[in-house]
Design an enzyme around this catalytic site. Sequence first.
Site, PDB file in Angstrom:
ATOM      1  N   CYS A 112       0.837  -1.206   0.000  1.00 47.62           N
ATOM      2  CA  CYS A 112       0.000   0.000   0.000  1.00 47.62           C
ATOM      3  C   CYS A 112       0.872   1.256   0.000  1.00 47.62           C
ATOM      4  CB  CYS A 112      -0.913  -0.044   1.225  1.00 47.62           C
ATOM      5  SG  CYS A 112      -1.806   1.482   1.549  1.00 47.62           S
ATOM      6  N   CYS A 115       0.286   3.744   2.803  1.00 44.59           N
ATOM      7  CA  CYS A 115       0.778   3.193   4.075  1.00 44.59           C
ATOM      8  C   CYS A 115       2.261   3.481   4.239  1.00 44.59           C
ATOM      9  CB  CYS A 115       0.543   1.688   4.143  1.00 44.59           C
ATOM     10  SG  CYS A 115      -1.193   1.215   4.089  1.00 44.59           S
TER      11      CYS A 115
END
Length: 189
Positions: A112, A115
């Site tokens: 991600c 993230c």
Amino acid sequence: MAMAAAASLLPACAAPTLPGRAFRPRRNSTPTASLSCDGGSRGRGVGLGVILGGGRAQGVRRNAAAETYVPGSGKYIAPDYLVKKVTAKELEELVRGERKVPLIVDFYATWCGPCVLMAQDIEMLAVEYENNALFVKVDTDDEYELARDMQVRGLPTLYFFSPDQSKDALRTEGLIPIDMIRNIIDNEL
């Protein structure tokens, strides 16, 4: 020739990661400005994955030399950071146990892009709030059941637990500014 011209317009972080390989945008993807990853899509055509030209954000591993490859898992493990990765059992002990400081839990995934961006801010905050808050992270790929039970739908997701267990936990989803995290820690917990 047109492909090379298109690749030169991409941001530096979207450059091909392997020498000699041309950048090929996905045919069925629609660019989006979203800065979160949908937990159910595993990064396919969502958020930065599309912006950067593929299902996985290219260039996510910033320092491959400092990471260790785990054979058979397809994952690289970064060296120890201030923010400890915890299991479901460890998190339950932290949440139910007695704390004198707020607990901030970062639900993330290695694939991600947002993230990875937020992880940098979380590390800085862990230094800034060294004695005034406890930061931990949970890899949603390794702890799928916990993420499901905590209703993590998009990534990154942060949970803020007050030391006062009578207060409800606060939750944010998606990439949020570092100042907003500071505000929650300082004023809401």
